[in-house]
Scaffold this motif. Sequence first.
Motif, PDB file in Angstrom:
ATOM      1  N   GLU A 162      44.635  37.686  43.309  1.00 42.95           N
ATOM      2  CA  GLU A 162      43.801  38.876  43.526  1.00 42.95           C
ATOM      3  C   GLU A 162      42.931  39.156  42.307  1.00 42.95           C
ATOM      4  OE1 GLU A 162      46.340  42.167  44.482  1.00 42.95           O
ATOM      5  OE2 GLU A 162      47.164  41.142  46.242  1.00 42.95           O
ATOM      6  N   ASP A 163      43.533  39.100  41.113  1.00 44.76           N
ATOM      7  CA  ASP A 163      42.769  39.342  39.883  1.00 44.76           C
ATOM      8  C   ASP A 163      41.678  38.295  39.713  1.00 44.76           C
ATOM      9  OD1 ASP A 163      44.308  41.549  39.299  1.00 44.76           O
ATOM     10  OD2 ASP A 163      45.621  40.488  37.899  1.00 44.76           O
ATOM     11  N   PHE A 164      42.001  37.032  40.028  1.00 47.28           N
ATOM     12  CA  PHE A 164      41.016  35.962  39.901  1.00 47.28           C
ATOM     13  C   PHE A 164      39.817  36.211  40.819  1.00 47.28           C
ATOM     14  CE2 PHE A 164      39.181  32.041  41.514  1.00 47.28           C
ATOM     15  CZ  PHE A 164      38.752  31.460  40.332  1.00 47.28           C
ATOM     16  N   TYR A 165      40.086  36.552  42.072  1.00 47.95           N
ATOM     17  CA  TYR A 165      38.986  36.761  43.014  1.00 47.95           C
ATOM     18  C   TYR A 165      38.148  37.985  42.660  1.00 47.95           C
ATOM     19  CZ  TYR A 165      40.601  32.930  45.870  1.00 47.95           C
ATOM     20  OH  TYR A 165      40.947  31.684  46.304  1.00 47.95           O
ATOM     21  N   ARG A 166      38.796  39.050  42.150  1.00 47.56           N
ATOM     22  CA  ARG A 166      38.024  40.211  41.701  1.00 47.56           C
ATOM     23  C   ARG A 166      37.108  39.828  40.551  1.00 47.56           C
ATOM     24  NH1 ARG A 166      42.565  43.326  42.917  1.00 47.56           N
ATOM     25  NH2 ARG A 166      43.396  43.101  40.826  1.00 47.56           N
ATOM     26  N   ALA A 167      37.609  39.040  39.613  1.00 46.83           N
ATOM     27  CA  ALA A 167      36.790  38.594  38.481  1.00 46.83           C
ATOM     28  C   ALA A 167      35.683  37.654  38.954  1.00 46.83           C
ATOM     29  CB  ALA A 167      37.663  37.913  37.431  1.00 46.83           C
ATOM     30  N   ALA A 168      35.994  36.789  39.928  1.00 44.26           N
ATOM     31  CA  ALA A 168      34.993  35.850  40.443  1.00 44.26           C
ATOM     32  C   ALA A 168      33.845  36.574  41.141  1.00 44.26           C
ATOM     33  CB  ALA A 168      35.649  34.850  41.395  1.00 44.26           C
ATOM     34  N   GLU A 169      34.140  37.718  41.758  1.00 43.41           N
ATOM     35  CA  GLU A 169      33.109  38.493  42.440  1.00 43.41           C
ATOM     36  C   GLU A 169      32.190  39.222  41.458  1.00 43.41           C
ATOM     37  OE1 GLU A 169      35.458  40.966  44.970  1.00 43.41           O
ATOM     38  OE2 GLU A 169      35.868  39.350  46.387  1.00 43.41           O
ATOM     39  N   ASN A 170      32.593  39.302  40.195  1.00 40.80           N
ATOM     40  CA  ASN A 170      31.809  39.964  39.152  1.00 40.80           C
ATOM     41  C   ASN A 170      31.650  39.033  37.946  1.00 40.80           C
ATOM     42  OD1 ASN A 170      31.732  42.778  40.328  1.00 40.80           O
ATOM     43  ND2 ASN A 170      33.924  42.396  40.279  1.00 40.80           N
ATOM     44  N   PRO A 171      30.955  37.899  38.131  1.00 42.09           N
ATOM     45  CA  PRO A 171      30.921  36.881  37.070  1.00 42.09           C
ATOM     46  C   PRO A 171      30.274  37.347  35.762  1.00 42.09           C
ATOM     47  CG  PRO A 171      29.365  36.342  38.816  1.00 42.09           C
ATOM     48  CD  PRO A 171      30.156  37.522  39.283  1.00 42.09           C
ATOM     49  N   LYS A 172      29.328  38.271  35.831  1.00 38.32           N
ATOM     50  CA  LYS A 172      28.680  38.724  34.597  1.00 38.32           C
ATOM     51  C   LYS A 172      29.574  39.674  33.811  1.00 38.32           C
ATOM     52  CE  LYS A 172      24.058  38.081  36.340  1.00 38.32           C
ATOM     53  NZ  LYS A 172      22.843  38.693  36.822  1.00 38.32           N
ATOM     54  N   GLU A 173      30.385  40.437  34.525  1.00 34.83           N
ATOM     55  CA  GLU A 173      31.223  41.442  33.880  1.00 34.83           C
ATOM     56  C   GLU A 173      32.510  40.856  33.312  1.00 34.83           C
ATOM     57  OE1 GLU A 173      33.306  45.705  34.999  1.00 34.83           O
ATOM     58  OE2 GLU A 173      31.888  44.802  36.382  1.00 34.83           O
ATOM     59  N   TYR A 174      33.079  39.857  33.984  1.00 38.98           N
ATOM     60  CA  TYR A 174      34.364  39.301  33.574  1.00 38.98           C
ATOM     61  C   TYR A 174      34.224  37.817  33.273  1.00 38.98           C
ATOM     62  CZ  TYR A 174      36.036  43.574  35.749  1.00 38.98           C
ATOM     63  OH  TYR A 174      36.243  44.872  36.098  1.00 38.98           O
ATOM     64  N   LYS A 175      34.514  37.449  32.038  1.00 42.64           N
ATOM     65  CA  LYS A 175      34.483  36.040  31.662  1.00 42.64           C
ATOM     66  C   LYS A 175      35.838  35.415  31.991  1.00 42.64           C
ATOM     67  CE  LYS A 175      33.191  32.931  28.013  1.00 42.64           C
ATOM     68  NZ  LYS A 175      32.572  32.782  26.734  1.00 42.64           N
ATOM     69  N   LYS A 176      35.814  34.288  32.671  1.00 43.46           N
ATOM     70  CA  LYS A 176      37.031  33.601  33.067  1.00 43.46           C
ATOM     71  C   LYS A 176      37.126  32.278  32.318  1.00 43.46           C
ATOM     72  CE  LYS A 176      35.467  33.711  37.213  1.00 43.46           C
ATOM     73  NZ  LYS A 176      34.296  34.419  36.799  1.00 43.46           N
TER      74      LYS A 176
END
Length: 192
Positions: A117-131
């Motif tokens: 869930e955390d991964f997909y939330r971050a993937a939906e906001n690529p500019k805000e969250y660096k993975k």
Amino acid sequence: MKDILVLRELEQIKAISHPYRVDVFECFEGDQPQSAKQIADKLGEPHAKVNYHIKSLVKVGILELVDERVKSGIIEKYYLPAAKMLVIDKNFMQNLDDDVMQSLNQAILSIFEKISEDFYRAAENPKEYKKFILHHNEIYMTPEEMKELIEKVDNYIAELIRDKKGDKGDKSLHPYNLALIGTPKVTPKKRG
């Protein structure tokens, strides 16, 4: 609150293996006690449901009752996790009967679902969250080598936790979920 709580009892592992209880546990931020109502509001769930799961976590020592306050004639209870991080005792892993194995599998699935869930939330906001993602496919090693790799990574993470312990005000620090998953490649059986 301790840094790490080592889970040594089957009842503790069963309690945290419920996916909803993982969500409840993760609602706590820092050292701020929370009431069941506050957690219910965060999760958008009924107070009674949250209260039931909090009681289950308190019963096994994963959450602790830290304060009671009277508001409008009602006693409101406030809780904190017993520790920031939960770890399953390595010795416990050696006595794997069916009941233990089922509880461990459910706990692992709950954690994996939360990380997904955390991964997909971050993937939906690529500019805000660096993975940071590292993936290797078909690495051949013995179970002992896999265990050694996990232990080395675990020791390094423990070092990082100790080193960053007093840096809560450092604005360059960000929370990350980290999962190292080593799964054996299982080839599907051909239908005969």
